[in-house]
Design an enzyme around this catalytic site. Structure first.
Site, mmCIF file in Angstrom:
data_model
loop_
_atom_site.group_PDB
_atom_site.id
_atom_site.type_symbol
_atom_site.label_atom_id
_atom_site.label_comp_id
_atom_site.label_asym_id
_atom_site.label_seq_id
_atom_site.Cartn_x
_atom_site.Cartn_y
_atom_site.Cartn_z
ATOM 1 N N HIS A 1 0.770 -1.194 -0.043
ATOM 2 C CA HIS A 1 0.121 0.083 -0.072
ATOM 3 C C HIS A 1 0.861 1.341 -0.188
ATOM 4 C CE1 HIS A 1 -4.244 -1.603 0.751
ATOM 5 N NE2 HIS A 1 -3.304 -2.736 0.987
ATOM 6 N N ASP B 1 3.689 9.311 -0.698
ATOM 7 C CA ASP B 1 2.585 8.599 -0.353
ATOM 8 C C ASP B 1 2.342 7.335 -1.332
ATOM 9 O OD1 ASP B 1 0.513 7.945 1.382
ATOM 10 O OD2 ASP B 1 -0.012 10.204 1.227
#
Ligand code: F6P
Length: 474
Positions: A156, A363
């Site tokens: 992720h 991110d």
């Protein structure tokens, strides 16, 4: 056939304890909604003795299977190797890693124990989907227990380039163990390519269809950008915006424009950079003073780790300075809130905000960016200012994309967002919303799982390849 989802933290609802934060929980829950399966992982509890036998909990038609960690597991596996070493390295912050052998052995111990727990209840035709950096060696452990199930892994968070990955002591044992998965999924093509280069730097041979052969094993790599439940989220936001809670926030603005930031309190999120950019914005565009409120919602996270405690102090001090410098008796420039809000409340706040500042330094994806777009009123949408270093930037071309390190550029983007005419806001919003409808979380889960079916290694193939490359058994 069941889908067994494995992640460090499991978001069992309504247990009166801390809800699992972050994009992973949102995505996994949505993926399990339409599939028969079990979500296995850590209960969030620390016990005197760790548990192997999972506790099964049925909630809202989902089955959760949870185990407890010991204090040593929590400190070595979770806070230690996962969050003091892998997290910074994978976010390109080699300077912050604090490796210790004790933490590595704790990490391996918990991965072995998770494999023991799974071994108690998985069946031969189950498909296993492991999530995130806490559990990289899990497939190797399951294979060592004779499990031949299809096993996929999804990262992720970002994947850094090989030069950075190789700073991890014993990286072969941790990152290298990902080749025991049939399929390894990443958020973006850039992340996938970084890992492919890492494998080839270690001698892997590229095969067909993004597959790589190394140490007698084949694994396939792919980019699967995680989505959200777009249509449902848009509905939720529409209703939530009418709630008394959100109306109260809107009224409290007294006609001022609302700029919003929502992030876990984490150094990767660029919160300090963003607040500095807001400071510069007030300095360079004084006409906005007292006409804009910046609401930064920041639940605390991993508070026992020193970098996280440090950033908390820095943010609080900076917010205080800016409020002191520009604030007036009737206007506080920055509202800084250290708590989490329900999914519904947040959806309503997103819809109310004129601008979202989503400016992480790095991110994996950033689902706040996607949820903000989905939450907008398409007749009068707000504007997303998005870091080029968020995975979401590869998909959300209608955002104002910025380099979060360039303070003046972020300040200028904020000014532009606030001044943007309605027609341009709509032109930018509509294609992004369409994209998010087509590539929603169901599309993500389905495309990963169908690639996993395709990538499935046939038993016997591994032996054949070992002899082909003259590689000894791993
Ligand atoms: O998205 C990355 C991630 O580590 C997830 O695995 C997790 O759900 C989220 O961030 C929150 O982190 P933590 O579980 O450490 O509080």
């Amino acid at each position: 056939m069941r889908l067994i989802i494995v992640s460090n933290r499991v978001a069992v609802p309504d247990e009166g304890k801390r809800a699992a934060p972050g994009g992973l929980a949102v995505a996994v829950k949505a993926a399990l909604k339409n599939r028969a399966g079990v979500w296995f992982g850590w209960s969030g509890d620390i016990a005197d003795a760790p548990t192997v036998e999972p506790r099964f909990i049925e909630r809202n038609r989902l089955t959760y299977a949870v185990v407890d960690l010991s204090r040593a597991d929590f400190e070595e596996y979770y806070e230690g190797l996962a969050n003091r070493v892998l997290w910074p390295i994978l976010h390109y912050r080699v300077d912050l890693q604090e490796y210790s052998r004790a933490d590595q052995s704790g990490y391996m111990r918990v991965n072995r124990r998770f494999a023991d727990s799974l071994d108690l209840f998985i069946e031969d035709d189950d498909v296993i989907w492991v999530h995130d950096y806490h559990l990289m060696p899990l497939a190797r452990e399951l294979r060592a227990r004779g499990r031949l199930n299809p096993i996929g892994f999804f990262l992720h968070i970002p994947c850094a380039p090989p030069d950075i990955l190789q700073t991890l002591p014993h990286h072969e044992d941790i990152l290298g163990s990902l080749v025991y998965y049939d399929l390894v999924g990443f958020q973006t093509e850039n992340d996938r390519d970084n890992f492919a280069h890492y494998l080839t730097s270690r001698g892997a041979k590229a095969g067909r269809g993004s597959s790589y052969w190394i140490d007698g094993r084949q694994t396939r790599l792919g980019a699967f950008p995680v989505g959200i439940e777009t249509a449902a989220y848009a509905r939720l936001a529409r209703n939530a915006a009418r709630s008394p809670f959100v109306r109260q926030i809107a009224e409290s603005l007294a006609g001022r424009r609302l700029v919003l930031g929502v992030d876990r309190l984490d150094y990767s999120k660029g919160i300090l950079h963003r607040i500095n950019a807001f400071d510069r914005f007030l300095e360079l565009y004084p006409e906005w003073r007292s006409r804009v409120t910046f609401l930064q919602i920041t639940p605390k996270s991993r508070a026992e780790i020193k970098e996280y405690a440090a950033i908390e102090n820095e943010v609080t001090t900076l917010v205080g300075k800016i409020n002191g410098r520009y604030g007036e008796a009737s206007w506080t420039p920055i509202r800084y809130v250290n708590r989490s809000y329900s999914r519904t409340a947040l959806a309503g706040i997103y819809r109310t905000a004129d601008v979202a500042l989503v400016t992480p330094l790095r991110d994996g994806m950033n689902l706040v960016a996607k949820e903000y777009i989905a939450a907008q009123d398409s007749d009068r949408p707000g504007v997303l200012v998005l870091s080029q270093f968020a995975g979401a930037a590869a998909e959300l071309g209608g955002a104002l994309v910025v380099n979060p390190h360039e303070t003046e550029a972020v300040a200028a983007a904020l000014n532009r967002a606030l001044e943007m005419p309605l027609a341009e806001r709509r032109e930018r919003h509509a294609p992004m919303f369409e994209h998010l409808l087509a590539y929603d979380v169901e599309h993500w889960a389905e495309s990963f799982l169908s690639s996993l079916r395709d990538a499935r290694q046939k038993p016997g193939l591994v032996e054949g390849l070992r002899s082909m490359f003259g590689v000894s058994a791993a």
